[in-house]
Design a protein around this motif. Sequence first.
Motif, PDB file in Angstrom:
ATOM      1  N   VAL A 168      53.337 -60.901  60.661  1.00  0.00           N
ATOM      2  CA  VAL A 168      53.293 -62.125  61.455  1.00  0.00           C
ATOM      3  C   VAL A 168      52.547 -63.171  60.631  1.00  0.00           C
ATOM      4  CG1 VAL A 168      52.295 -63.201  63.502  1.00  0.00           C
ATOM      5  CG2 VAL A 168      53.418 -60.988  63.705  1.00  0.00           C
ATOM      6  N   VAL A 169      53.013 -64.398  60.646  1.00  0.00           N
ATOM      7  CA  VAL A 169      52.383 -65.468  59.866  1.00  0.00           C
ATOM      8  C   VAL A 169      52.100 -66.661  60.778  1.00  0.00           C
ATOM      9  CG1 VAL A 169      52.625 -67.070  57.925  1.00  0.00           C
ATOM     10  CG2 VAL A 169      53.583 -64.752  57.754  1.00  0.00           C
ATOM     11  N   TYR A 170      50.861 -67.163  60.696  1.00  0.00           N
ATOM     12  CA  TYR A 170      50.491 -68.416  61.344  1.00  0.00           C
ATOM     13  C   TYR A 170      49.713 -69.242  60.331  1.00  0.00           C
ATOM     14  CZ  TYR A 170      51.907 -66.674  65.907  1.00  0.00           C
ATOM     15  OH  TYR A 170      52.650 -66.188  66.959  1.00  0.00           O
ATOM     16  N   GLY A 171      50.288 -70.339  59.901  1.00  0.00           N
ATOM     17  CA  GLY A 171      49.622 -71.199  58.930  1.00  0.00           C
ATOM     18  C   GLY A 171      49.302 -70.460  57.653  1.00  0.00           C
ATOM     19  N   ASP A 172      48.035 -70.448  57.288  1.00  0.00           N
ATOM     20  CA  ASP A 172      47.580 -69.805  56.055  1.00  0.00           C
ATOM     21  C   ASP A 172      47.161 -68.349  56.265  1.00  0.00           C
ATOM     22  OD1 ASP A 172      47.876 -72.238  54.705  1.00  0.00           O
ATOM     23  OD2 ASP A 172      45.848 -72.869  55.249  1.00  0.00           O
ATOM     24  N   TYR A 173      47.476 -67.780  57.428  1.00  0.00           N
ATOM     25  CA  TYR A 173      47.099 -66.405  57.720  1.00  0.00           C
ATOM     26  C   TYR A 173      48.327 -65.513  57.798  1.00  0.00           C
ATOM     27  CZ  TYR A 173      42.374 -67.973  58.878  1.00  0.00           C
ATOM     28  OH  TYR A 173      41.102 -68.496  58.826  1.00  0.00           O
ATOM     29  N   VAL A 174      48.231 -64.358  57.140  1.00  0.00           N
ATOM     30  CA  VAL A 174      49.261 -63.325  57.209  1.00  0.00           C
ATOM     31  C   VAL A 174      48.646 -62.117  57.920  1.00  0.00           C
ATOM     32  CG1 VAL A 174      50.660 -61.706  55.870  1.00  0.00           C
ATOM     33  CG2 VAL A 174      50.442 -64.082  55.124  1.00  0.00           C
ATOM     34  N   PHE A 175      49.312 -61.647  58.969  1.00  0.00           N
ATOM     35  CA  PHE A 175      48.819 -60.524  59.753  1.00  0.00           C
ATOM     36  C   PHE A 175      49.689 -59.304  59.478  1.00  0.00           C
ATOM     37  CE2 PHE A 175      47.803 -64.477  61.800  1.00  0.00           C
ATOM     38  CZ  PHE A 175      46.509 -64.330  62.266  1.00  0.00           C
ATOM     39  N   VAL A 176      49.062 -58.223  59.019  1.00  0.00           N
ATOM     40  CA  VAL A 176      49.755 -56.959  58.762  1.00  0.00           C
ATOM     41  C   VAL A 176      48.840 -55.828  59.220  1.00  0.00           C
ATOM     42  CG1 VAL A 176      51.081 -57.861  56.805  1.00  0.00           C
ATOM     43  CG2 VAL A 176      48.859 -56.794  56.405  1.00  0.00           C
ATOM     44  N   HIS A 177      49.384 -54.621  59.292  1.00  0.00           N
ATOM     45  CA  HIS A 177      48.536 -53.510  59.715  1.00  0.00           C
ATOM     46  C   HIS A 177      47.565 -53.083  58.628  1.00  0.00           C
ATOM     47  CE1 HIS A 177      46.952 -49.948  61.437  1.00  0.00           C
ATOM     48  NE2 HIS A 177      47.432 -49.191  60.473  1.00  0.00           N
ATOM     49  N   ALA A 178      48.074 -52.711  57.461  1.00  0.00           N
ATOM     50  CA  ALA A 178      47.230 -52.092  56.432  1.00  0.00           C
ATOM     51  C   ALA A 178      46.854 -53.046  55.305  1.00  0.00           C
ATOM     52  CB  ALA A 178      47.928 -50.873  55.846  1.00  0.00           C
ATOM     53  N   GLY A 179      47.776 -53.880  54.876  1.00  0.00           N
ATOM     54  CA  GLY A 179      47.545 -54.758  53.745  1.00  0.00           C
ATOM     55  C   GLY A 179      48.850 -55.070  53.044  1.00  0.00           C
ATOM     56  N   VAL A 180      48.742 -55.599  51.839  1.00  0.00           N
ATOM     57  CA  VAL A 180      49.921 -55.944  51.045  1.00  0.00           C
ATOM     58  C   VAL A 180      49.758 -55.403  49.636  1.00  0.00           C
ATOM     59  CG1 VAL A 180      50.464 -58.030  52.371  1.00  0.00           C
ATOM     60  CG2 VAL A 180      48.936 -58.189  50.382  1.00  0.00           C
ATOM     61  N   ARG A 181      50.874 -55.215  48.961  1.00  0.00           N
ATOM     62  CA  ARG A 181      50.855 -54.782  47.571  1.00  0.00           C
ATOM     63  C   ARG A 181      50.477 -55.972  46.685  1.00  0.00           C
ATOM     64  NH1 ARG A 181      50.314 -50.209  44.991  1.00  0.00           N
ATOM     65  NH2 ARG A 181      51.580 -49.305  46.676  1.00  0.00           N
ATOM     66  N   PRO A 182      49.349 -55.903  45.941  1.00  0.00           N
ATOM     67  CA  PRO A 182      48.931 -57.023  45.103  1.00  0.00           C
ATOM     68  C   PRO A 182      50.018 -57.419  44.103  1.00  0.00           C
ATOM     69  CG  PRO A 182      47.140 -55.454  45.319  1.00  0.00           C
ATOM     70  CD  PRO A 182      48.349 -54.811  45.927  1.00  0.00           C
ATOM     71  N   GLY A 183      50.179 -58.726  43.934  1.00  0.00           N
ATOM     72  CA  GLY A 183      51.127 -59.249  42.957  1.00  0.00           C
ATOM     73  C   GLY A 183      52.560 -59.305  43.429  1.00  0.00           C
ATOM     74  N   VAL A 184      52.841 -58.898  44.660  1.00  0.00           N
ATOM     75  CA  VAL A 184      54.211 -58.893  45.187  1.00  0.00           C
ATOM     76  C   VAL A 184      54.332 -59.991  46.240  1.00  0.00           C
ATOM     77  CG1 VAL A 184      55.946 -57.549  46.423  1.00  0.00           C
ATOM     78  CG2 VAL A 184      54.435 -56.426  44.759  1.00  0.00           C
ATOM     79  N   PRO A 185      55.326 -60.875  46.129  1.00  0.00           N
ATOM     80  CA  PRO A 185      55.509 -61.914  47.139  1.00  0.00           C
ATOM     81  C   PRO A 185      55.689 -61.312  48.536  1.00  0.00           C
ATOM     82  CG  PRO A 185      56.899 -62.333  45.221  1.00  0.00           C
ATOM     83  CD  PRO A 185      56.329 -60.957  45.046  1.00  0.00           C
ATOM     84  N   LEU A 186      55.307 -62.060  49.540  1.00  0.00           N
ATOM     85  CA  LEU A 186      55.350 -61.534  50.895  1.00  0.00           C
ATOM     86  C   LEU A 186      56.747 -61.075  51.282  1.00  0.00           C
ATOM     87  CD1 LEU A 186      53.697 -60.994  53.442  1.00  0.00           C
ATOM     88  CD2 LEU A 186      54.273 -63.318  54.211  1.00  0.00           C
TER      89      LEU A 186
END
Length: 262
Positions: A168-186
């Motif tokens: 889920v995205v609101y403005g400059d915030y990305v909401f995920v459960h665990a995190g994201v893979r560094p260096g990979v676009p959303l």
Amino acid sequence: MFKSLFRPKPQSRRASSTGGRMVYAVGDVHGRLDLLDGLIGAVTEDYRDTGREDPPVLVMLGDYVDRGAQSSAVIDRLILLKAQAAEGRFEFRTLMGNHEETLLHFLDDPMAGPSWVEYGGGETLMSYGVQRPVGRAEPEAWEQARQAFRAAFPSAHEAFLRQLELVVVYGDYVFVHAGVRPGVPLERQVPADLLWIRNEFLDNPHGLKATVVHGHTPVEEAFVGRQRINVDTGAYATGVLTAVRLDGGEPKIIQFSKARAT
């Protein structure tokens, strides 16, 4: 093991935009209906104190089931909140956690059961009136448990879990459960990382032009950093459930615990 997951205390950070919305993000509930109800009350009171009249956003970050004793009742409450949101009182977004993914896997595959119960699935089975197989059970016992669970699992609960979101995205915030893979676009992130990633995300800059709000990894105190915010305070073990309020200013941590309420 729980203490080994604790991370450093909060860092100073710049404010990020929420696109004009007031957003509350709630960490991992893990079968603690008592804490969820208490925190929703605290969030409601906080919103009233702001004096705003536009509907707020409530984002649930996943892991509603397992470990605590009230997984079935937690899903009932989330379904009720979704119905209330449909009346326009607030916006309600629900993310999938790795525990929901594993529960759904067990509905289809009995051999997902042994690993699931090792990290809390047994409590979920019991909340639906299903006994977990004893000891190192044979595959037939797990199939019987799966069939019993499927029979006891309401169709409304399954429909709710299968529509959970990953991001889920609101403005400059990305909401995920665990995190994201560094260096990979959303847009190129994969479900396995969004639901399960830990050290690679926690220990490295993720590279997104956003603040990532997440749970999944329990921390002793809510972490508010420059690149990420972690609101998983291990409710099932600590008795403390945490949310963060985001409105374009400094994030505000909101918590509920039975100990503090008595």
